[in-house]
Design a protein around this motif. Structure first.
Motif, PDB file in Angstrom:
ATOM      1  N   ASP A   1     -56.216 -11.620  29.848  1.00 42.81           N
ATOM      2  CA  ASP A   1     -56.259 -10.067  29.852  1.00 42.81           C
ATOM      3  C   ASP A   1     -56.912  -9.725  28.417  1.00 42.81           C
ATOM      4  N   TYR A   2     -57.950  -9.829  28.013  1.00 45.95           N
ATOM      5  CA  TYR A   2     -58.489  -9.207  26.638  1.00 45.95           C
ATOM      6  C   TYR A   2     -58.347  -7.903  26.557  1.00 45.95           C
ATOM      7  N   HIS A   3     -58.099  -7.021  27.427  1.00 45.04           N
ATOM      8  CA  HIS A   3     -57.914  -5.748  27.068  1.00 45.04           C
ATOM      9  C   HIS A   3     -56.649  -5.383  25.934  1.00 45.04           C
ATOM     10  N   GLY A   4     -56.847  -4.521  25.214  1.00 44.54           N
ATOM     11  CA  GLY A   4     -55.610  -4.070  24.222  1.00 44.54           C
ATOM     12  C   GLY A   4     -55.223  -5.270  23.217  1.00 44.54           C
ATOM     13  N   ALA A   5     -53.854  -5.258  23.159  1.00 45.14           N
ATOM     14  CA  ALA A   5     -53.051  -6.476  22.393  1.00 45.14           C
ATOM     15  C   ALA A   5     -53.263  -7.413  23.197  1.00 45.14           C
ATOM     16  N   SER A   6     -54.397  -8.368  23.232  1.00 40.61           N
ATOM     17  CA  SER A   6     -54.269  -9.412  24.349  1.00 40.61           C
ATOM     18  C   SER A   6     -53.553 -10.669  23.806  1.00 40.61           C
ATOM     19  N   ILE A   7     -53.287 -10.962  22.555  1.00 39.19           N
ATOM     20  CA  ILE A   7     -52.488 -11.900  22.113  1.00 39.19           C
ATOM     21  C   ILE A   7     -50.955 -11.827  22.788  1.00 39.19           C
ATOM     22  N   ARG A   8     -50.388 -10.627  22.752  1.00 37.99           N
ATOM     23  CA  ARG A   8     -49.173 -10.544  23.293  1.00 37.99           C
ATOM     24  C   ARG A   8     -49.186 -10.575  24.847  1.00 37.99           C
ATOM     25  N   ASP A   9     -50.417  -9.913  25.472  1.00 33.32           N
ATOM     26  CA  ASP A   9     -50.493  -9.964  26.969  1.00 33.32           C
ATOM     27  C   ASP A   9     -50.561 -11.754  27.376  1.00 33.32           C
ATOM     28  N   HIS A  10     -51.509 -12.398  26.573  1.00 30.56           N
ATOM     29  CA  HIS A  10     -51.594 -13.858  26.826  1.00 30.56           C
ATOM     30  C   HIS A  10     -50.284 -14.558  26.899  1.00 30.56           C
ATOM     31  N   ARG A  11     -49.442 -14.147  26.014  1.00 35.71           N
ATOM     32  CA  ARG A  11     -48.103 -15.098  25.858  1.00 35.71           C
ATOM     33  C   ARG A  11     -47.396 -14.638  26.984  1.00 35.71           C
ATOM     34  N   GLU A  12     -47.505 -13.139  27.287  1.00 29.93           N
ATOM     35  CA  GLU A  12     -46.564 -12.991  28.728  1.00 29.93           C
ATOM     36  C   GLU A  12     -47.076 -13.630  29.790  1.00 29.93           C
TER      37      GLU A  12
END
Lengths: 208, 208
Positions: free
Chosen positions: B132-143
Motif C-alpha cells: 500500500d504505497y499511498h501515504g505513509a507507506s512505511i507504517r502501512d507496510h509494517r502493519e
C-alpha cells in the motif's frame, strides 16, 4: 569507547523556528539529547556531552562546557582521546544496533553522512584526523582523511543520516522513533496526517 | 533473486519541475534507472523493470509494460514470484554492498524506509504480503505484515533511504554518487556550491 556528543546549549534547532518557539526548541533539543544518551546506555559507548554553555540544573545530564568552535572542540578531543566516536545530538532515530554497526567498523575514519552534505557521526581511530564541519563536511572529511593517508569507511545508515533540523524532519521522528523526542512532539500536539495522499505533520491548533 | 523495479515512463520526477523541464526529467529518470541496473549487475539480483508505458527505442532497457496501479502491479508480482525484492527507480546512491545487505536479511518482509514516510525498497519472502504505497507507506507496510503474522525487518540504509524527488536531493546525488545520474547532472550544469556556509546545488546559467 568514548563517544563525544557536542551540544548547542544556546540556540539549538533554529531552523525549527517556524513550528517551535525558542523555549520549545530548547526543550526538544534536550529530549533529542536524552534519546542519544538512552540509546548509548546498553552499548559499549561512554557518552561525553560537551555543551557550549551550562545546562540548567533541571536538566540532569552530566556535561562539560567548552565554548570554542565545534571544530576546535572535536579536533582537541581526537588529539587527546582517539579512538573515539563523535555523534551529533539531533539524531533521535538512533538505535543501539546502529551504534553497534558504527563500533564494528575497522577503517581509521568512518563517516556517517547526513542528508544535504553533513557528517552526522564518525568513528576516529587515528589522532592525525581533524574535522571541518563547515559546508559540505562529508566531502571535506573524506579529503582530510585521504590527505593524511588514513583509510576511510562509510556507515550507510538511514537512522544516523536523519538529523532533525527542519519541520519536515519531524515526520521521520514520529514514524521511526518511540523515544523521548517523539513523546515530546506528541505531547506538544504534533500528529502525522495526510494531505493529498502525502504524509505530513500538523500541530493541534494549527489553522492550516 | 528477482528484483522488481517499477518505473513511471509517463511523467517521472514531477517534483523536480522547478529545476528540470519535462524532457530533462525523463532523461534524468532514465539515468537513475540505469544506475540501479548497473548496481545490480555484479549482484545476485535479476532486475525486472516494469514500466507504465513503452520506453523509447533509444532507451535500450529491457522492460515489461503494465499500466495498472503500483500496488496492483507489485502485489501481483509478490503473489506470483515471492521471494523477491522491490526497488524504486529513483535511488541513484545505491551500491552493490547495500543491495547485499538487503539480500542477507532473513525476515519475511524487510523494509527500507525513505525520508518522509516512503518505502524505498523491500525484500518480500512470503506471498501473503501486499503493498500500500499511498501515504505513509512505511507504517502501512509494517502493519500489513504484522496483520498477516509475518516477521518484519528494517534495512537501515542512507543510500536506500535517499530517493531523489526534490531539488534539494540533487545535492546528495552529486556528493554520494559517481554514476550516470551524477554525470547527467554535471553535464546539465549542476554544481555543488556553498551559500552562507551551507552546501547547495546551482545550475550554470541560473540567475540566483
Amino acid at each position: 569507547m568514548r563517544a563525544v556528543i557536542p551540544f548547542d546549549a544556546r540556540s539549538p534547532n533554529q531552523r525549527l523556528s517556524a513550528v517551535l518557539d525558542s523555549d520549545e526548541r530548547r526543550a526538544f533539543a534536550i529530549a533529542m539529547l536524552r534519546d542519544i544518551l538512552d540509546t548509548m546506555e546498553p552499548t559499549r559507548f561512554d557518552p561525553q556531552v560537551i555543551a557550549t554553555a551550562t545546562l540548567p540544573d533541571s536538566v540532569s545530564v552530566p556535561h562539560t562546557i567548552d565554548d570554542r568552535s565545534l571544530d576546535a572542540v572535536i579536533t582537541a578531543e581526537i588529539e587527546a582521546n582517539a579512538p573515539l566516536a563523535v555523534v551529533m545530538a539531533d539524531l533521535p532515530l538512533l538505535t543501539p544496533d546502529t551504534l553497534a554497526r558504527l563500533r564494528n567498523t575497522t577503517s581509521d575514519v568512518v563517516l556517517a553522512p547526513g542528508r544535504g552534505g553533513g557528517t552526522n557521526a564518525m568513528m576516529v581511530r587515528d589522532a592525525a584526523f581533524e574535522t571541518d564541519y563547515h559546508g559540505a563536511s562529508i566531502r571535506d572529511h573524506r579529503e582530510i582523511a585521504r590527505e593524511r593517508g588514513l583509510s576511510v569507511g562509510e556507515l550507510d545508515s538511514f537512522r544516523l543520516g536523519t538529523d532533525v533540523d527542519e519541520p519536515a524532519d519531524l515526520l521521520d521522528v514520529l514514524l521511526h522513533s518511540n523515544g523521548r523526542s517523539a513523546e515530546w512532539l506528541e505531547a506538544a500536539g504534533f500528529r502525522l496526517t495526510e494531505s493529498a495522499g502525502r504524509p505530513t505533520v500538523t500541530r493541534a491548533g494549527d489553522s492550516d
